[in-house]
Structures are given as structure tokens and as C-alpha cells.
Design an enzyme around this catalytic site. Structure first.
Site, PDB file in Angstrom:
ATOM      1  N   GLU A   1      -4.396  -9.194   3.533  1.00 45.68           N
ATOM      2  CA  GLU A   1      -5.057  -8.829   4.793  1.00 45.68           C
ATOM      3  C   GLU A   1      -6.251  -9.709   5.127  1.00 45.68           C
ATOM      4  O   GLU A   1      -6.527  -9.978   6.291  1.00 45.68           O
ATOM      5  CB  GLU A   1      -5.524  -7.369   4.746  1.00 45.68           C
ATOM      6  CG  GLU A   1      -4.411  -6.343   4.921  1.00 45.68           C
ATOM      7  CD  GLU A   1      -3.749  -5.950   3.618  1.00 45.68           C
ATOM      8  OE1 GLU A   1      -3.905  -6.689   2.618  1.00 45.68           O
ATOM      9  OE2 GLU A   1      -3.073  -4.914   3.596  1.00 45.68           O
TER      10      GLU A   1
ATOM     11  N   GLU B   1       0.830  -1.215   0.000  1.00 48.77           N
ATOM     12  CA  GLU B   1       0.000   0.000   0.000  1.00 48.77           C
ATOM     13  C   GLU B   1       0.869   1.272   0.000  1.00 48.77           C
ATOM     14  O   GLU B   1       0.552   2.244  -0.660  1.00 48.77           O
ATOM     15  CB  GLU B   1      -0.968  -0.037   1.192  1.00 48.77           C
ATOM     16  CG  GLU B   1      -2.015  -1.139   1.006  1.00 48.77           C
ATOM     17  CD  GLU B   1      -2.898  -1.341   2.228  1.00 48.77           C
ATOM     18  OE1 GLU B   1      -2.380  -1.827   3.254  1.00 48.77           O
ATOM     19  OE2 GLU B   1      -4.092  -1.017   2.164  1.00 48.77           O
TER      20      GLU B   1
HETATM   21  C1  LIG Z   1      -3.377  -1.856   7.223  1.00 52.46           C
HETATM   22  C2  LIG Z   1      -2.772  -2.972   6.438  1.00 52.46           C
HETATM   23  O1  LIG Z   1      -3.477  -3.115   5.258  1.00 52.46           O
HETATM   24  C3  LIG Z   1      -2.780  -4.194   7.257  1.00 52.46           C
HETATM   25  C4  LIG Z   1      -1.624  -5.086   6.990  1.00 52.46           C
HETATM   26  O2  LIG Z   1      -0.653  -4.759   6.344  1.00 52.46           O
HETATM   27  S1  LIG Z   1      -1.737  -6.589   7.696  1.00 52.46           S
HETATM   28  C5  LIG Z   1      -0.233  -7.378   7.318  1.00 52.46           C
HETATM   29  C6  LIG Z   1      -0.226  -7.897   5.931  1.00 52.46           C
HETATM   30  N1  LIG Z   1       0.936  -8.696   5.783  1.00 52.46           N
HETATM   31  C7  LIG Z   1       0.875 -10.020   5.873  1.00 52.46           C
HETATM   32  O3  LIG Z   1      -0.165 -10.610   6.072  1.00 52.46           O
HETATM   33  C8  LIG Z   1       2.192 -10.739   5.723  1.00 52.46           C
HETATM   34  C9  LIG Z   1       2.344 -11.703   6.848  1.00 52.46           C
HETATM   35  N2  LIG Z   1       3.612 -12.358   6.800  1.00 52.46           N
HETATM   36  C10 LIG Z   1       3.844 -13.388   5.964  1.00 52.46           C
HETATM   37  O4  LIG Z   1       3.033 -13.790   5.176  1.00 52.46           O
HETATM   38  C11 LIG Z   1       5.186 -14.047   6.087  1.00 52.46           C
HETATM   39  O5  LIG Z   1       5.653 -13.827   7.386  1.00 52.46           O
HETATM   40  C12 LIG Z   1       6.232 -13.483   5.103  1.00 52.46           C
HETATM   41  C13 LIG Z   1       5.842 -13.894   3.699  1.00 52.46           C
HETATM   42  C14 LIG Z   1       6.309 -11.974   5.218  1.00 52.46           C
HETATM   43  C15 LIG Z   1       7.633 -14.044   5.448  1.00 52.46           C
HETATM   44  O6  LIG Z   1       7.570 -15.439   5.500  1.00 52.46           O
HETATM   45  P1  LIG Z   1       8.822 -16.320   6.017  1.00 52.46           P
HETATM   46  O7  LIG Z   1      10.057 -15.843   5.353  1.00 52.46           O
HETATM   47  O8  LIG Z   1       8.406 -17.742   5.893  1.00 52.46           O
HETATM   48  O9  LIG Z   1       9.005 -15.953   7.528  1.00 52.46           O
HETATM   49  P2  LIG Z   1       7.987 -16.041   8.745  1.00 52.46           P
HETATM   50  O10 LIG Z   1       8.485 -17.080   9.705  1.00 52.46           O
HETATM   51  O11 LIG Z   1       6.572 -16.127   8.273  1.00 52.46           O
HETATM   52  O12 LIG Z   1       8.160 -14.586   9.384  1.00 52.46           O
HETATM   53  C16 LIG Z   1       9.385 -14.190   9.972  1.00 52.46           C
HETATM   54  C17 LIG Z   1       9.054 -13.451  11.246  1.00 52.46           C
HETATM   55  O13 LIG Z   1       8.435 -12.209  10.895  1.00 52.46           O
HETATM   56  C18 LIG Z   1       7.217 -12.057  11.596  1.00 52.46           C
HETATM   57  N3  LIG Z   1       6.292 -11.327  10.714  1.00 52.46           N
HETATM   58  C19 LIG Z   1       6.058 -11.543   9.408  1.00 52.46           C
HETATM   59  N4  LIG Z   1       5.185 -10.644   8.930  1.00 52.46           N
HETATM   60  C20 LIG Z   1       4.889  -9.826   9.955  1.00 52.46           C
HETATM   61  C21 LIG Z   1       4.060  -8.674  10.086  1.00 52.46           C
HETATM   62  N5  LIG Z   1       3.371  -8.174   9.065  1.00 52.46           N
HETATM   63  N6  LIG Z   1       3.983  -8.107  11.308  1.00 52.46           N
HETATM   64  C22 LIG Z   1       4.671  -8.581  12.350  1.00 52.46           C
HETATM   65  N7  LIG Z   1       5.494  -9.652  12.281  1.00 52.46           N
HETATM   66  C23 LIG Z   1       5.592 -10.263  11.094  1.00 52.46           C
HETATM   67  C24 LIG Z   1       6.752 -13.487  11.865  1.00 52.46           C
HETATM   68  O14 LIG Z   1       5.879 -13.536  12.941  1.00 52.46           O
HETATM   69  C25 LIG Z   1       8.071 -14.175  12.144  1.00 52.46           C
HETATM   70  O15 LIG Z   1       8.417 -13.877  13.467  1.00 52.46           O
HETATM   71  P3  LIG Z   1       9.263 -14.927  14.344  1.00 52.46           P
HETATM   72  O16 LIG Z   1      10.559 -15.121  13.624  1.00 52.46           O
HETATM   73  O17 LIG Z   1       9.376 -14.275  15.672  1.00 52.46           O
HETATM   74  O18 LIG Z   1       8.426 -16.184  14.372  1.00 52.46           O
END
Ligand SMILES: C[C@H](O)CC(=O)SCCNC(=O)CCNC(=O)[C@H](O)C(C)(C)COP(=O)(O)OP(=O)(O)OC[C@H]1O[C@@H](n2cnc3c(N)ncnc32)[C@H](O)[C@@H]1OP(=O)(O)O
Length: 719
Positions: free
Chosen positions: A133, A113
Site C-alpha cells: 500500500e 489482509e
Molecule cells: C485497504 C487496502 O489496504 C488497500 C489496498 O489493498 S491497495 C491495493 C494493494 N494492491 C496493490 O498495490 C497491487 C497492485 N497491483 C500490482 O502490483 C500488479 O497489478 C499485480 C502484481 C497484481 C499484477 O501484475 P501484472 O500481472 O503485471 O498485471 P498488471 O498489468 O499490473 O495488472 C493487470 C490489470 O489489473 C489491474 N489491477 C491490478 N491490481 C489492481 C488493483 N488492486 N485494483 C484495481 N486494478 C488492479 C491493472 O490496472 C491492470 O489493468 P489493465 O489490464 O486494465 O491495465
């Protein structure tokens, strides 16, 4: 603490870098810093243009999910629209100096975004871009619902948001989501030149929010939205937020993007407080928490490199496991007892792989590569250089004991000896060996190349190194691991055993079988207990039932219904008759004859139709089916079979299809309260017997009014 860094080059381009390891998530602090950096860049006379990027090859993983809880009730909580309107739109997009996003690694959720608010985007071809999301129970909240449709068109934007699936840089380029593709080494330099080109009018200066060329004409847009609503209702009837997302997109199309932004901000505020969001966020962190095992993964052990795996048994399970392994580049040796079985096993693996090619999930080239990693054998000779063996033969204790004794002879001393048994005690399996420290359970769920869960079962003697190795393999083959202790049924089958049992108890007392399945699927399970037992097959159901009767006789409900049907050659879906009748296309329909078997079973058990139960409400059915499951989950926690409650939540969601938007079995139970569950079970146990008797763990928590998930001494792993 997360922040942004700003560096101004001699060319007058300010590089703003998002820094918040590990994924450069956007906490409120980071967003405030981002605004400050932008304000500064706009103020400074030596800055002509701006590039936004992320540290260490990752643009941003989006809004900080761990801060969602903090949005509720926190004093310093930003007012609605502060981020999406004030920062993203009025500061970044409306800046009087052009900005370009330089994207590598990932730009997800809020990350994308921010990038979409820049005046152009350059990306590497492998970067992942998406708005996931919805899988967290919210909608994009930083303008994504407005900008994505304007950049890629409504159809694609809806698909990306409703499925939460990201696209790679290459596809993003063809969609118009990014404007240029570059190698990681050239990324920032290309972006800075791009920004200067915009300033010099050599490239267009675009505000995504006001683009209209990709948006479908109004009439067409209405049809697309109508279709999307129908799809969303069908795919997830219990979920409200996908419909909210569609409403918000529609608002922007009808009333203009700025009105859409405000509607988005308001809807986001509401959704982030919802139970669905809380449950899905819990699942997000719980899933990542399963590979953190106290006393094992905190010892600094490094996973050993597993170069070759042998699998014993090419049946349904063995071939599925082999498929999962070759797909992740593991060379596999498949052993069978004769050529016919071996050929059949190899063929199954081939069919599994081919079906992925047909579905477009695997290229022909990668099919050949994966299939070439598979070798068949009838002898143990080729086991001398394998690093892991997974035994997947039939559930026969003495056969398995013999196999493990043989494995000890033929495999190298470091080789991990795993069994895919779903019920048999691993200590018993390894009884004739001296290798107990390298014996481990690797319990896959059928079909093994599809189902996402891997139950890693440790005995008291399994070495932490072996657990660390198997956790690493599980990550490589893209399974969610759950490490559990050794007991009948381990965590998943044991916890969910009462699921079918409760169904049988209710059916014998007069509750309609099909009504039970209907209510339970409406609750969100992929299938109710009777449809499930048809799928599993009565042979397996009876065999597992025997294990439970032997090990937990006091609380196993002994119904003759399934054995009676099996005597009549009705053994579930494979025989086209079970609790349901099945047509050629495996479509299930109710069978009027079922009542005869129920009556017969009822007379054997000596129970009669209970008028109270016949008129059970939906909620009562749900509770009578699931509270015994919760009760067993409590025992599993009490015995230290599972290390933490969240692991059981994940086991149920990934192994049994418990709806993730209810947060998992214990999370859901805690939303109802331990006191309530205890009192319900206690009163049913008075009426219907031991099967419902609440266990000590549940009783203690109910008495103190504390959640079932809270960890205290009792729940410490006993292993
Ligand atoms: C207002 C907005 O529109 C709202 C948003 O943006 S909501 C957030 C949208 N983003 C997401 O949904 C992405 C979520 N994350 C993921 O899908 C995956 O973590 C990723 C693809 C970024 C990385 O995957 P991968 O490399 O396998 O690592 P993964 O183990 O999942 O994550 C690494 C660490 O980062 C953390 N992390 C990843 N994304 C995060 C996020 N958005 N916020 C906080 N922590 C996050 C994980 O909890 C993990 O923490 P840990 O090592 O303490 O367990």
C-alpha cells in the site's frame, strides 16, 4: 461486476471464491458480497467451516485501486472502520466457524489482509504475499498494520510494509505468515481439510489480531520503531505516509490491536485523499497505460516470437542492453569491430551479471545460464537467423547509415532493425535502406540493465507489428515502455533538455549552482541539473546541445559555461572535475573555482548578475527550472510525439527520476494550473528571453483554463 461465489461441499466446508478479473481486486461490492457469503455460511446449519480463495489461480490483488477516487465524497461511501472492523474483524476473524485462506498467485494489500483475518493460511510456494500500500501513498487499511506484525514480528512486518516488497509463499511459510505450503492442485482440498482440522481441534484456531508470541518486548519494539522512523525520514524526506504507518503500528502495540485498527481506519481515510496518494495512483495506472497505443495495440496484432537478438557495439550501452536480454533468456550475439573491443564488451556483460550475483539478485547457476546465452562475433555472417538487431554504436550519422545498409543485406527480411540512438533522426539513419517499415528506435537509458524505461521510437513508416513486437520484448525484459514519435531528443531527452538549460541561465545571472542543485534534490529529483550534467559528461552534453541548437535555435539557451570548462579538461565526473570536484569514492563537493568560469561565461553571453534572481526563493527556483520543462512537454504533446500526457509523466519518472509522488511532470503542472504556469513563463520571457516563451499549446490551454493533460484534437497523435 466483481462478486464472491459460495459453494458448500458434502464435507460441510463452504468455499467462498473472490471473482473480479483480472486480479480479483476487492471493490466495495466484492467486500459486501464477501460479508454476505460469510454471514450466510455462519447461518447455514450445513456449513461447518469456511475456505476463502480467489478465482483463476489468484487470491486477490487487494483493494480496487480504481475505486480510491470514489471513496472521496461518494454518497454510498462506507463509514470508517466498516470494512476493517465490521467485515474483516467482526465478521471474518470472529466467525464462530473456522476459516482458512487458500492462496495461489497473489495475495496483496487488502487481499493479504483478508487472508490474515482467516484462522489459517495455506499457500503455493510461488504465490506473492505482501502489503504494497505504501507505494500508493496510503497505509494498509484492512487491519494489515496490526495483523502482519503479530504474524511475522515487527522487524519483518515493517520491512515488508515500508519497502512494499512482497514475499514468495516459501518465505511466507518460513516467516509464519502462512501455515502450510501445497501444490496448486491440492490447494483447495488441503485448505478444506485444514478448516475441518481446526474445527476438530486437531489444529489451532488462531485469531491473528490477538497473537502476541511474535511481537518483540515493548522496549525492543520501541527501538525498532525509532530506527524505522529514522530510516523512513532519510529514504523519503518528502513523504509523510510512511511515518503515519509507523505511528499506527505503534498505537496498536501500545494501546492494543483493536485501538490500532481504529487508528488505522482514521489514518487511511485521511491518506486516501492526499495529493501523494492521488499522484501515486495516477502513476500506477499511467504505467500500465503506456503499452496501450491507439492504432497499434488495438488492432489484434499478436507479437512475433523473437528467438535471437544481435547487438552492435559492446560499449556501455550495448553491453547493458545485452545484459538485460540474457537475463530474460534471450540468446544474444554481440558484434564488435575488433577482438579487443569484443573482449571488452563481453567482459562488461560478465561484470554486470557478476555484480547481480554479489548483490544476491542472481544465483550462480542462473549467472552461468545467462552468460552462456551470449556469443561474440566480428562478422555479419551469424546475423542470418536473428529476429532483431539493436544498434548501439557511437552517435555518428554516416556510420549508422552504413550499418543499417549492411543489416538490410545480412539479416532476414522479417528482422526488426532497432537503433539505440538517443538523438539522431531515425529516418536519416534508415535513409540508405528500403526497410523503413521495420526500423524502430529502442532507446535504453544508462545503465541499460538497471534503468526501467525503454523509449520505443516510431517513424511514420514503422509498422504497427514491429511496435507490438518491441512492446512485448520490453515486457519480457521488465522495462516500462513508452512509444513516442521521431524527433530530436525524442520524449525524455527533449522534454528534459531545458532542465540543464534553465540551470545554466540562472547560474549566469547569479544564482548559486549548488543552491539550485540542493533545492531541486529537495524537491525530489535524484540529482540537480549540474550534478546530472557532471554524471552524463560534458562531451555528451555539448553534442546533444548542438542537436538542440540546430533544431530549436530560437529557444535553446546558448551558454559557453560547459565548453569553457571542457577546454580546461574539466569534463564532469569521469575527469573528477566538473561543476563539482570528485574524490576517490565519487563523492561530490563544491569547487570554489567554479565562479571564475561562470564570470567568463557571463561576459561572453553579455549578461550580468541580476539582483532579483540572486535572492530567488526555493519555490521560484523550482518553477524556473521545471516550467520550461513543462513548456517543452506541451510542445511534444502538441506535435503528437507522445500519444498522451500520462506517457510523459511516466517517461519523466522512469527516465529522469522525477518524483513519482508528484505524479509526473504534466500531472504536477496541472496541480499548479495551466494559467499560472503560462503567466509565469510569459513574464520571464519578457525579462530573460525566448527560452521561457510559452508555446501555443500552453497558451491555448491557459486561455481556456483547461488542464494540460486533457486530450483534445490538438493532442491527437499525428502519426
Ligand atoms: C485497504 C487496502 O489496504 C488497500 C489496498 O489493498 S491497495 C491495493 C494493494 N494492491 C496493490 O498495490 C497491487 C497492485 N497491483 C500490482 O502490483 C500488479 O497489478 C499485480 C502484481 C497484481 C499484477 O501484475 P501484472 O500481472 O503485471 O498485471 P498488471 O498489468 O499490473 O495488472 C493487470 C490489470 O489489473 C489491474 N489491477 C491490478 N491490481 C489492481 C488493483 N488492486 N485494483 C484495481 N486494478 C488492479 C491493472 O490496472 C491492470 O489493468 P489493465 O489490464 O486494465 O491495465
Amino acid at each position: 461486476m466483481g462478486h464472491t461465489l459460495m459453494e458448500v461441499g458434502r464435507d460441510g466446508v463452504a468455499i467462498i471464491t473472490i471473482v473480479n478479473p483480472p486480479v480479483n481486486s476487492l471493490s466495495i461490492d466484492v467486500l459486501r458480497c464477501l460479508k454476505e457469503s460469510f454471514d450466510q455460511a455462519i447461518r447455514r446449519n450445513d456449513v461447518k467451516a469456511i475456505v476463502v480463495t480467489g478465482a483463476r489461480g489468484k487470491f486477490s490483488g487487494g483493494f480496487d485501486i480504481s475505486a480510491f477516487g470514489g471513496l472521496e465524497g461518494a454518497k454510498e461511501r462506507p463509514k470508517p472502520g466498516y470494512i476493517s472492523v465490521e467485515i474483516i474483524t467482526d465478521t471474518i476473524e470472529a466467525a464462530r466457524k473456522p476459516s482458512v485462506a487458500a492462496i495461489d498467485g497473489l495475495a496483496l494489500g487488502g487481499g493479504l489482509e483478508v487472508a490474515m483475518a482467516c484462522n489459517a493460511r495455506v499457500s503455493t510456494s510461488t504465490a506473492l504475499l505482501g502489503l504494497p500500500e505504501l507505494q500508493l501513498g496510503i497505509i494498509p487499511g484492512f487491519g494489515g498494520t496490526q495483523r502482519l506484525p503479530r504474524l511475522v514480528g515487527l522487524t519483518k512486518a515493517l520491512e515488508m510494509m515500508l519497502t512494499s516488497r512482497p514475499v514468495k509463499g516459501k518465505e511466507a511459510f518460513s516467516l509464519g505468515l502462512v501455515d502450510g505450503l501445497v501444490s496448486p492442485d491440492d490447494l483447495v482440498n488441503t485448505a478444506r481439510q485444514w478448516a475441518l482440522d481446526i474445527l476438530g481441534h486437531r489444529r489451532p484456531w488462531i485469531a491473528s489480531l490477538y497473537k502476541t508470541d511474535k511481537l518483540e518486548p515493548l522496549g525492543e519494539a520501541r527501538e525498532i520503531l525509532k530506527f524505522a522512523r529514522a530510516q523512513a525520514r532519510k529514504r523519503a524526506p518528502n513523504l509523510h505516509h510512511p511515518l503515519v504507518c509507523i505511528d499506527v503500528i505503534e498505537a496498536g502495540i501500545l494501546a492494543g490491536p483493536r485501538a490500532g485498527l481504529w487508528k488505522e481506519a482514521e489514518a487511511f481515510e485521511g491518506l486516501v485523499k492526499s495529493d501523494t496518494c492521488k499522484s501515486l495512483v495516477h502513476i500506477f495506472f499511467a504505467q500500465r497505460g503506456t503499452s496501450k497505443v491507439p492504432g497499434v495495440t488495438d488492432r489484434g496484432l499478436v507479437p512475433r516470437h523473437v528467438k535471437k537478438v544481435a547487438i552492435l557495439g559492446g560499449g556501455l550501452m550495448g553491453s547493458g542492453i545485452a545484459t538485460a536480454l540474457v537475463l530474460s533468456n534471450y540468446p544474444v550475439i554481440l558484434k564488435e569491430v575488433n577482438q579487443k573491443f569484443l573482449d571488452a564488451g563481453i567482459n562488461r556483460i560478465k561484470v554486470n551479471l557478476q555484480s547481480r550475483v554479489k548483490k544476491g539478485k542472481l544465483t550462480q547457476e542462473n549467472f552461468e545460464k545467462a552468460f552462456s546465452l551470449l556469443k561474440g562475433t566480428l562478422e555479419y555472417e551469424s546475423f542470418k537467423d536473428v529476429d532483431m538487431v539493436i544498434e548501439a554504436v557511437i552517435e555518428d550519422v554516416s556510420l549508422k547509415q552504413q550499418i543499417f545498409a549492411d543489416l538490410e543485406k545480412y539479416c532476414p527480411p522479417h528482422c526488426i532493425l532497432a537503433s539505440n540512438t538517443s538523438t539522431i533522426d531515425l529516418d536519416l539513419i534508415g535513409e540508405r535502406t528500403k526497410s523503413q517499415d521495420r526500423i524502430v528506435g529502442a532507446h535504453f537509458f544508462s545503465p541499460a540493465h538497471v534503468m526501467p524505461l525503454l523509449e520505443i521510437v516510431r517513424t511514420k513508416k514503422t509498422s504497427p507489428q514491429v511496435i507490438v513486437d518491441v512492446l512485448d520484448i520490453s515486457k519480457k525484459i521488465k522495462k516500462t515502455p513508452v512509444v513516442v514519435g521521431n524527433c530530436t531528443g525524442f520524449a525524455v531527452n527533449r522534454v528534459f533538455f531545458p532542465y540543464t538549460q534553465a540551470g545554466l541561465l540562472l547560474a549566469e545571472r547569479g544564482v548559486d549552482v549548488y543552491q539550485i542543485d540542493k533545492v531541486i534534490t529537495k524537491f525530489g529529483m535524484p540529482m540537480g541539473p549540474f550534478r546530472l550534467v557532471d554524471l552524463v559528461g560534458f562531451g555528451v552534453a555539448i553534442a546533444t546541445g548542438m542537436q538542440f541548437i540546430q533544431n530549436f535555435p530560437e529557444r535553446t539557451y546558448k551558454s559557453m559555461l560547459i565548453p569553457l570548462m571542457q577546454e580546461d579538461k574539466r569534463a564532469g565526473e569521469t575527469t573528477r572535475k566538473g561543476f563539482y570536484l570528485y574524490d576517490d569514492k565519487r563523492k561530490a563537493s563544491p569547487d570554489p573555482e567554479l565562479k571564475n568560469y561562470i564570470e567568463k561565461a557571463r561576459s561572453i553571453t553579455g549578461v550580468s548578475v541580476d539582483p532579483q534572481l540572486v535572492k530567488l526563493q526555493e519555490r521560484d527556483i523550482i518553477e524556473m527550472i521545471f516550467f520550461p520543462v513543462v513548456n517543452e512537454a506541451c510542445r511534444v504533446l502538441d506535435e503528437g510525439i507522445a500519444v498522451k500526457a500520462a506517457d510523459l509523466d511516466i517517461s519523466g519518472v522512469f527516465g529522469m527520476g522525477f518524483p513519482p509522488y508528484r505524479g509526473g511532470i504534466i500531472f504536477w503542472a496541472d496541480s499548479l494550473g495551466s494559467k499560472y504556469i503560462y503567466s509565469r513563463l510569459e513574464s520571464w520571457s519578457q525579462l530573460y528571453g525566448e527560452f521561457f516563451k510559452p508555446c501555443a499549446y500552453l497558451a491555448a490551454r491557459a486561455a481556456k483554463g483547461i488542464p494540460l493533460s486533457a486530450s483534445v484534437e490538438q493532442t491527437k497523435a499525428r502519426l
